[in-house]
Write an enzyme that holds these catalytic residues in place. Sequence first.
Site, mmCIF file in Angstrom:
data_model
loop_
_atom_site.group_PDB
_atom_site.id
_atom_site.type_symbol
_atom_site.label_atom_id
_atom_site.label_comp_id
_atom_site.label_asym_id
_atom_site.label_seq_id
_atom_site.Cartn_x
_atom_site.Cartn_y
_atom_site.Cartn_z
ATOM 1 N N TYR A 139 38.425 37.599 31.865
ATOM 2 C CA TYR A 139 38.497 38.029 33.396
ATOM 3 C C TYR A 139 37.380 38.222 33.951
ATOM 4 O O TYR A 139 36.749 38.591 35.259
ATOM 5 C CB TYR A 139 39.903 38.832 33.490
ATOM 6 C CG TYR A 139 39.949 38.607 35.081
ATOM 7 C CD1 TYR A 139 41.028 37.420 35.114
ATOM 8 C CD2 TYR A 139 39.938 39.915 36.149
ATOM 9 C CE1 TYR A 139 40.986 37.339 36.772
ATOM 10 C CE2 TYR A 139 39.842 39.126 37.174
ATOM 11 C CZ TYR A 139 41.160 38.025 37.573
ATOM 12 O OH TYR A 139 41.790 37.548 39.171
ATOM 13 N N TYR B 102 44.383 42.064 41.411
ATOM 14 C CA TYR B 102 44.802 41.795 39.864
ATOM 15 C C TYR B 102 44.451 43.206 39.013
ATOM 16 O O TYR B 102 43.904 43.590 39.757
ATOM 17 C CB TYR B 102 44.256 40.052 39.097
ATOM 18 C CG TYR B 102 44.648 40.450 38.051
ATOM 19 C CD1 TYR B 102 46.445 40.083 37.779
ATOM 20 C CD2 TYR B 102 44.460 40.335 36.757
ATOM 21 C CE1 TYR B 102 46.327 39.774 36.496
ATOM 22 C CE2 TYR B 102 44.406 39.684 35.100
ATOM 23 C CZ TYR B 102 46.058 39.768 35.862
ATOM 24 O OH TYR B 102 46.510 39.704 34.532
#
EC number: 1.3.1.9
Length: 273
Positions: free
Chosen positions: A161, A151
Site C-alpha cells: 500500500y 482505508y
Amino acid sequence: MANQLLKGKKGIIFGALDERSIAWKVALRAVEEGAEIVLSNAPVALRMGTIKELSALCNNAPVIGADATSVADLESLFNQATEHFGGKMDFVLHSIGMSPNMRKGFAYDATNYDNFQKTLDISALSFHKVLQTAKKLDALNEWASVLALSYIAAQRTFPGYNDMADAKALMESIARSFGYQYGFDKKVRVNTISQSPVPTTAGSGVTGFDGFYSYAEKMSPLGNATAEDCANYCIAMFSDLTKMVTMQNLFHDGGFSFTGVSHGIMQEMTQGK
C-alpha cells in the site's frame, strides 16, 4: 429503494472516474435520494473517464473540472457550485487518491521523495484544502456533512500500500482536527469512512490488491462491503439521521477491522499440519 433522505440537499462529489468508482455510485444514490449535485474531478481525469455519462444519469448535473491540490481551482469550483445551486451546500464527498510511487514501482523503503510529496498533496492535503476553501467561502450550511474515503492501512501495515498508507493516516487526522474547528464555528461535521478493499480502477492498481481483497473477504464476518454498500453508507452520513456524528473514522468493512482471525483463515493455516 429511495426514501428521499436527501430531498432538498445540494452537494459536490469529487472523484467519480467511471462506473467502478465509489464516487460514481454515491452520485447515483444521492440523486436517487432527492439531492442535487455537482460533479468534479481533475482535468486529466475528466479526459480519461466517462463522467459525462454519469452527469446524464444525474439529471445533467454540472461537471466542473478542478485540481483539488489547487486552492484557486477549488475556490472557482465552490463559487460556481454556489451560483448553480443558488445558495450554500449540504454535503461534500472527497474520493481522491493517487500515489506516483505506487504507479512507478518505487518500494516504500526506497521512496522517491518528490513523488511522496505529490502523494500527500493529492491524497491528503487536498482534503484540508477542500475544507479550508469551503469554510473561507462560507459555502456550507449548518449541519452539512463532509466525507472522505479512507482505508485501514492508515492504522495497520499492508505491504504494497506504500505511501498511500501515510496519506490516509494524515487525511484521517485532518478530519479530526478540521472537524473540531468546523463543528464549533459552523456546525459542519467532518468524517472519514474506512472502506473494505473494492476493485475500483484506482484500488486495483495497488500491488497485491487481489490478495488484500481475498484475505479481507475471508477475515470479515460479513464479507467485504461493496461499492454500492459504501454509497448507501455515505447517503446515511449525508442525511440528517447522522447529524451528531463528527470527527470519526468509521469502519465500513464487514467487521474486518475488529476481527483478530477468522475460522476460515485458521483452517487454511492448519491444513496439512
